[in-house]
Design a protein around this motif. Structure first.
Motif, PDB file in Angstrom:
ATOM      1  N   UNK A 123       6.883 -36.414  11.566  1.00 25.72           N
ATOM      2  CA  UNK A 123       5.655 -35.871  10.990  1.00 25.72           C
ATOM      3  C   UNK A 123       5.734 -35.882   9.463  1.00 25.72           C
ATOM      4  N   UNK A 124       4.604 -36.033   8.807  1.00 31.14           N
ATOM      5  CA  UNK A 124       4.406 -36.121   7.355  1.00 31.14           C
ATOM      6  C   UNK A 124       4.604 -37.522   6.814  1.00 31.14           C
ATOM      7  N   UNK A 125       5.317 -38.397   7.538  1.00 27.49           N
ATOM      8  CA  UNK A 125       5.597 -39.738   7.016  1.00 27.49           C
ATOM      9  C   UNK A 125       4.581 -40.712   7.602  1.00 27.49           C
ATOM     10  N   UNK A 126       3.649 -41.226   6.774  1.00 26.65           N
ATOM     11  CA  UNK A 126       2.572 -42.064   7.293  1.00 26.65           C
ATOM     12  C   UNK A 126       2.928 -43.533   7.410  1.00 26.65           C
ATOM     13  N   UNK A 127       4.061 -43.929   6.879  1.00 22.80           N
ATOM     14  CA  UNK A 127       4.394 -45.346   6.779  1.00 22.80           C
ATOM     15  C   UNK A 127       5.329 -45.824   7.878  1.00 22.80           C
ATOM     16  N   UNK A 128       5.866 -44.900   8.665  1.00 21.21           N
ATOM     17  CA  UNK A 128       6.739 -45.254   9.777  1.00 21.21           C
ATOM     18  C   UNK A 128       6.217 -44.590  11.044  1.00 21.21           C
ATOM     19  N   UNK A 129       6.388 -45.270  12.159  1.00 19.83           N
ATOM     20  CA  UNK A 129       5.723 -44.862  13.385  1.00 19.83           C
ATOM     21  C   UNK A 129       6.247 -43.550  13.954  1.00 19.83           C
ATOM     22  N   UNK A 130       7.408 -43.100  13.506  1.00 27.23           N
ATOM     23  CA  UNK A 130       7.844 -41.765  13.894  1.00 27.23           C
ATOM     24  C   UNK A 130       6.883 -40.691  13.435  1.00 27.23           C
ATOM     25  N   UNK A 131       6.134 -40.988  12.388  1.00 23.40           N
ATOM     26  CA  UNK A 131       5.133 -40.041  11.893  1.00 23.40           C
ATOM     27  C   UNK A 131       3.763 -40.225  12.482  1.00 23.40           C
ATOM     28  N   UNK A 132       3.451 -41.452  12.968  1.00 21.52           N
ATOM     29  CA  UNK A 132       2.066 -41.759  13.343  1.00 21.52           C
ATOM     30  C   UNK A 132       1.859 -42.214  14.782  1.00 21.52           C
ATOM     31  N   UNK A 133       2.899 -42.673  15.458  1.00 21.65           N
ATOM     32  CA  UNK A 133       2.706 -43.211  16.813  1.00 21.65           C
ATOM     33  C   UNK A 133       2.714 -42.054  17.814  1.00 21.65           C
ATOM     34  N   UNK A 134       1.612 -41.887  18.516  1.00 21.08           N
ATOM     35  CA  UNK A 134       1.494 -40.827  19.520  1.00 21.08           C
ATOM     36  C   UNK A 134       1.018 -41.416  20.842  1.00 21.08           C
ATOM     37  N   UNK A 135       1.599 -40.951  21.917  1.00 24.08           N
ATOM     38  CA  UNK A 135       1.158 -41.402  23.224  1.00 24.08           C
ATOM     39  C   UNK A 135      -0.230 -40.878  23.545  1.00 24.08           C
ATOM     40  N   UNK A 136      -1.008 -41.662  24.262  1.00 24.64           N
ATOM     41  CA  UNK A 136      -2.349 -41.240  24.672  1.00 24.64           C
ATOM     42  C   UNK A 136      -2.627 -41.772  26.072  1.00 24.64           C
ATOM     43  N   UNK A 137      -3.243 -40.940  26.895  1.00 26.11           N
ATOM     44  CA  UNK A 137      -3.687 -41.367  28.221  1.00 26.11           C
ATOM     45  C   UNK A 137      -5.190 -41.149  28.329  1.00 26.11           C
ATOM     46  N   UNK A 138      -5.870 -42.103  28.953  1.00 26.70           N
ATOM     47  CA  UNK A 138      -7.318 -42.009  29.169  1.00 26.70           C
ATOM     48  C   UNK A 138      -7.603 -42.268  30.636  1.00 26.70           C
ATOM     49  N   UNK A 139      -8.352 -41.355  31.262  1.00 27.83           N
ATOM     50  CA  UNK A 139      -8.801 -41.593  32.630  1.00 27.83           C
ATOM     51  C   UNK A 139     -10.310 -41.417  32.707  1.00 27.83           C
ATOM     52  N   UNK A 163      -9.080 -54.950  18.550  1.00 25.77           N
ATOM     53  CA  UNK A 163     -10.249 -55.038  17.690  1.00 25.77           C
ATOM     54  C   UNK A 163     -10.116 -54.167  16.442  1.00 25.77           C
ATOM     55  N   UNK A 164      -9.048 -53.408  16.366  1.00 23.51           N
ATOM     56  CA  UNK A 164      -8.768 -52.624  15.148  1.00 23.51           C
ATOM     57  C   UNK A 164      -7.710 -53.408  14.377  1.00 23.51           C
ATOM     58  N   UNK A 165      -8.148 -54.143  13.381  1.00 23.55           N
ATOM     59  CA  UNK A 165      -7.275 -55.126  12.745  1.00 23.55           C
ATOM     60  C   UNK A 165      -6.578 -54.603  11.497  1.00 23.55           C
ATOM     61  N   UNK A 166      -7.214 -53.666  10.770  1.00 21.12           N
ATOM     62  CA  UNK A 166      -6.646 -53.189   9.514  1.00 21.12           C
ATOM     63  C   UNK A 166      -6.756 -51.673   9.463  1.00 21.12           C
ATOM     64  N   UNK A 167      -5.686 -51.025   9.033  1.00 16.64           N
ATOM     65  CA  UNK A 167      -5.702 -49.568   8.917  1.00 16.64           C
ATOM     66  C   UNK A 167      -4.738 -49.131   7.819  1.00 16.64           C
ATOM     67  N   UNK A 168      -5.278 -48.410   6.840  1.00 17.31           N
ATOM     68  CA  UNK A 168      -4.401 -47.855   5.805  1.00 17.31           C
ATOM     69  C   UNK A 168      -3.796 -46.548   6.294  1.00 17.31           C
ATOM     70  N   UNK A 169      -2.680 -46.150   5.665  1.00 22.12           N
ATOM     71  CA  UNK A 169      -2.041 -44.858   5.894  1.00 22.12           C
ATOM     72  C   UNK A 169      -1.648 -44.277   4.545  1.00 22.12           C
ATOM     73  N   UNK A 170      -1.852 -42.966   4.372  1.00 22.92           N
ATOM     74  CA  UNK A 170      -1.405 -42.281   3.154  1.00 22.92           C
ATOM     75  C   UNK A 170      -1.267 -40.804   3.449  1.00 22.92           C
ATOM     76  N   UNK A 171      -0.172 -40.223   2.975  1.00 25.74           N
ATOM     77  CA  UNK A 171       0.011 -38.789   3.110  1.00 25.74           C
ATOM     78  C   UNK A 171       0.944 -38.298   2.005  1.00 25.74           C
ATOM     79  N   UNK A 172       0.418 -37.407   1.182  1.00 26.79           N
ATOM     80  CA  UNK A 172       1.192 -36.795   0.094  1.00 26.79           C
ATOM     81  C   UNK A 172       1.927 -37.853  -0.736  1.00 26.79           C
ATOM     82  N   UNK A 173       1.185 -38.909  -1.053  1.00 26.79           N
ATOM     83  CA  UNK A 173       1.692 -39.951  -1.935  1.00 26.79           C
ATOM     84  C   UNK A 173       2.329 -41.123  -1.236  1.00 26.79           C
ATOM     85  N   UNK A 174       2.914 -40.919  -0.061  1.00 31.97           N
ATOM     86  CA  UNK A 174       3.536 -42.020   0.677  1.00 31.97           C
ATOM     87  C   UNK A 174       2.444 -42.899   1.277  1.00 31.97           C
TER      88      UNK A 174
END
Length: 840
Positions: free
Chosen positions: A453-469, A533-544
């Motif tokens: 958490x807090x780190x937007x540039x590595x997936x440990x901060x941003x990758x979350x599991x999701x389920x949809x039914x 279909x989501x091709x580009x996404x920026x990330x930023x958090x507290x300067x990182x």
């Protein structure tokens, strides 16, 4: 069945057509569909939806001089497009990708498993790396800086991308579905109201009820005790836990949600709903019930330690197929201790921390399951779109290397020792603690990724599991989807599923376009491998910073670790970070940095990233962290140095209380003591884990400062006050320079000590100097109270809540005297700042 349909043309003409009912996926609404006869009491209609609220419909009857010669007609009741599903939108808090069993974790999460088995698991879904920002994206479909939530609301600053004010050109999914005939509700955490608007004085336009959610049951802010929360129903504070020590919000919230659903179903079984369910679990404090702690401990999930747990999670992930078979496990960092190097006391403490956390996740998942089952029991599960996001960011590393018995301690720059934490071993998870686990558990529960958490540039901060039914629509049950997606994609998915259009204008204000893309194209099995279909996404958090673009990820290497909460800010975040480059199509875990071999690609990505920053209000970059908690914000207390109260008032949030941190102040209470002696709270702010209170204890005047649960400093009169009028005064002279030093990026001037003097009727009865004071923040879920005490006691040894004052409070005044910098002080601070700059 046939439907009447009206199309409103651009020139204002009406053309009547008819549509044949269809089944299956509801596409975008293209026409107004009326059932029944217009004007009849049972008529319903969909709306165009592009302009909200819709214009008043024309009167369909006739009006003559007398009612007997006239024809009445009712406006048609607005309903969603035919076949639109109900929506159950669930998000948990601070859950790492590798924590739940659904995504390979060792912690059982049968409800999340159920949703995944009945629908799809999304393994490449991303959040913003922090609470408020992710939730702002979730309810609006826009990027967090686009809507003022570049950081959490407690860190808001006066720039458009960071002010925590949801602009009126970004209507929420609650408002959109409400106008289109859904009943809407919000349960749990509201972290999207500006902190200075969370009092009972409002304004309430950015509370859930003002953002399109008709019913709210939950708490305001980043976290809350689950045993004694600052709890609201709509905009009224409630306290069902008083006198009920077994009460816990995780269960109470599920009870209330099930009650809301049953009430709707009883009124009209066909009534469509949006239920936004956002429990406090598993953000600190980790507050499961004792029964769940026992269940988790009996599983012995963590006895072999965090390194073994990480390896076990990674093996599970490959077995489940939630990571590719060629994915690489990122290395354990040198900055974290390995389990086999720990002492016996450390292992004992850390296992306890993880067991309590697991209990909290299991408990939260179980209670969510009760809400899902309620939908099933009503026969509505088949046509309910359930989106279950496991965490609003990666696992939290805010508990320090040793964990903490009280979350707020590290936020004030103090890291508890193992010995200090072990004093609370048996109470860990109870209302006597506000606990958080140690950093290495966060890293392990983010397996297989780096960082937290807090780190937007590595997936440990941003990758979350999701389920949809959505059983009526999704037939590939148990399927896995690996397309890149982001939390801004949830709103467009809901809109496409319900057939509701994104509005062009709301309340006369043109709306920003939705910035996410719908994920509904992935629902069919034939599209399981379709390109994202989501091709580009920026990330930023507290300067990182970071940028995803067509399978490439540009990642800023963190300078400040997430557990360095009071660390020095980076002055030049636009250029200070070392950039790494990853081909995440072939390197799922960001394990192999390709930057050195691809400098042109790094520059191309960096240029694109700053273009996105300019487009979405990310600038100016600000890399400060905890110090931003003290940034001045609009407030009803701004500019006031004298506060006067003439009657009891309780339950006020920190935002409207006098700020007594890093300053001199005087508290003066004019009271009448009754015959037989007085007792009770006069004034307090905070509670068991930090704060102050003035009260009478068996008639004696007492002032107590609770220094974050680490120490309690007490001033006490020698004898009980006699019946009649008295003036009790506490004067504190602060030794430091206050928040002025923050302008120089220097924490050394805050949290200093001072001398407190307690007087009764002008006579000194106690005086004492203290070495330190609370530097940055008091508990966010405690209140400012006059005349009695809500929440938790300042000192459990003295009293229990509500501890009402038995006398009469005639007048209470609090005067604040902020430190003033002399010219010599200013010179010294400038010199210190220059020295720090030269040392870089």
């Amino acid at each position: 069945m046939r439907f009447h349909c009206k199309l409103k043309l651009r020139d204002g003409l009406l053309a009547a057509v008819s549509l044949v009912a269809f089944s299956g996926f509801v596409g975008p609404a293209t026409a107004q569909i009326v059932t029944g006869e217009l004007g009849s009491p049972n008529a319903t209609t969909t709306i165009d939806g592009r302009y909200l609220p819709p214009p008043p419909p024309p009167f369909e009857g006739t009006i003559n001089l007398n009612a007997l010669q006239s024809k009445q007609a009712w406006p048609a009741r607005v309903v969603p497009p035919r076949g639109a599903p109900n929506v159950l939108l669930i998000i948990t808090d601070d859950v790492g990708f590798g924590a739940p069993s659904t995504f390979g974790g060792v912690i059982p999460t049968p409800t999340l498993d159920r949703i995944a088995a009945d629908g799809l698991r999304f393994t490449n879904f991303h959040t913003t790396s922090l609470c408020s920002p992710t939730r702002a994206c979730l309810i609006t479909g826009r990027n967090h800086h686009s809507e003022g939530f570049g950081v959490i609301s407690e860190q808001a600053t006066g720039f458009p991308g960071y002010d925590s004010i949801l602009p009126r050109d970004t209507a929420t999914i609650g408002r959109i579905l409400l106008e289109n005939g859904f009943r809407t509700s919000w349960f749990g955490k509201d972290h999207n109201t500006p902190t200075y608007q969370t009092s009972q004085a409002g304004p309430f336009n950015q509370w859930p009820t003002g953002m399109g959610f008709e019913y709210f049951y939950g708490f305001m802010g980043g976290d809350s005790s689950q045993w004694s929360p600052m709890l609201f129903r709509n905009t009224t504070q409630i306290a069902p836990f008083v006198g009920n020590p077994q009460w816990n919000l995780i269960t109470a919230m599920a009870d209330d949600a099930v009650g809301w659903l049953n009430q709707l179903n009883s009124i009209d079984p066909a009534m469509p709903f949006l239920l936004y369910y956002a429990p406090g679990g598993t953000h600190a404090p980790h507050h499961p019930t004792p029964e769940w702690i026992e269940k988790a401990s009996d599983l012995h999930l963590f006895d072999k330690g965090w390194n073994d747990v990480g390896d076990q999670i990674f093996a599970n992930q490959k077995r489940l197929g939630v990571v590719p078979q060629d994915a690489q496990l990122t290395a354990w960092p040198d900055m974290l201790k390995k389990w086999d190097t720990l002492s016996a006391d450390e292992k004992k403490l850390f296992i306890r921390q993880a067991d309590v956390y697991a209990a909290y996740l299991m408990y939260t998942d179980h209670e969510i399951g009760r809400v899902v089952q309620a939908v099933a029991d009503m026969g509505k599960l088949d046509n309910t779109l359930i989106i279950f996001i496991s965490g609003d960011n990666g696992a939290s590393a805010e508990g320090t290397m040793n964990g903490t018995f009280a979350e707020l301690v590290p936020f004030n720059g103090i890291n508890p020792t193992v010995a200090q934490n072990l004093k609370f071993y048996d109470q860990w998870g109870s209302n006597e603690t506000y606990p958080h686990y140690a950093v290495p558990w966060a890293w392990a529960l983010d397996t297989p990724f780096k960082w937290t958490k807090q780190i937007p540039s590595f997936f440990g901060g941003t990758r979350n599991g999701m389920a949809i039914s959505w059983p009526a629509r999704i037939s590939d049950k148990g399927g896995i989807r690996s397309q890149f997606h982001h939390v801004i994609d949830v709103v467009p998915t809901i809109l496409e599923a319900t057939g509701v259009l994104a509005p062009i204008m709301v309340d006369g204000i043109a709306q920003k376009p939705i910035e996410g893309v719908s994920m509904a194209y992935t629902f069919d099995k034939a599209s399981a491998e379709a390109p994202s279909r989501h091709r580009t996404q920026y990330f930023e958090m507290m300067g990182a910073q970071g940028l995803y673009d067509d399978g490439w990820m540009l990642s800023a290497l963190p300078i400040r670790a997430p557990w360095e909460l009071a660390g020095k800010a980076v002055d030049d975040p636009a250029t200070a970070f070392k950039m790494e480059l990853y081909d995440v199509q072939h390197d799922w875990t960001q394990n192999n940095d390709l930057a050195a071999a691809n400098p042109a690609k790094v520059q191309e990505m960096r240029d694109l990233m700053f273009g996105e920053f300019a487009k979405y209000q990310v600038l100016p970059l600000d890399a400060s962290a905890a110090t931003r908690l003290a940034s001045p914000r609009p407030s009803v207390t701004a500019g006031r140095n004298l506060f006067t109260y003439k009657q009891p008032v309780t339950g006020l949030p920190e935002s409207v209380a006098p700020n007594l941190l890093n300053t001199s102040y005087t508290i003066t209470a004019d009271i009448d003591v009754p015959q037989g002696g007085g007792d009770g709270a006069i004034v307090s702010q905070g509670g068991r884990f930090g704060g102050y209170g003035m009260y009478l204890l068996k008639g004696k005047p007492v002032v107590t400062w609770n220094l974050l649960g680490l120490d309690r400093i007490r001033w006490e009169g020698p004898e009980a006050l006699s019946p009649g009028k008295h003036t009790v005064e506490f004067d504190f002279k602060y030794d430091g320079l206050g928040f002025a030093t923050l302008a120089f990026n220097n924490l050394s001037g805050i949290g200093r000590g001072g001398t407190g003097t307690l007087t009764v009727d002008g006579k000194t009865v106690a005086t004492q100097a203290i070495q330190r004071t609370v530097p940055l923040i008091l508990p966010v879920d405690e209140t400012f109270d006059i005349g009695s005490k809500t929440g938790t006691p300042i000192d459990d040894r003295d009293y229990q809540v509500p501890f009402p004052f038995t006398g009469k409070l005639n007048r209470l005044s609090i005067s604040v005297e902020p430190p003033k910098l002399t010219p010599d002080d200013q010179k010294k601070l400038m010199e210190a700042n220059q020295t720090a700059q030269d040392a870089k």
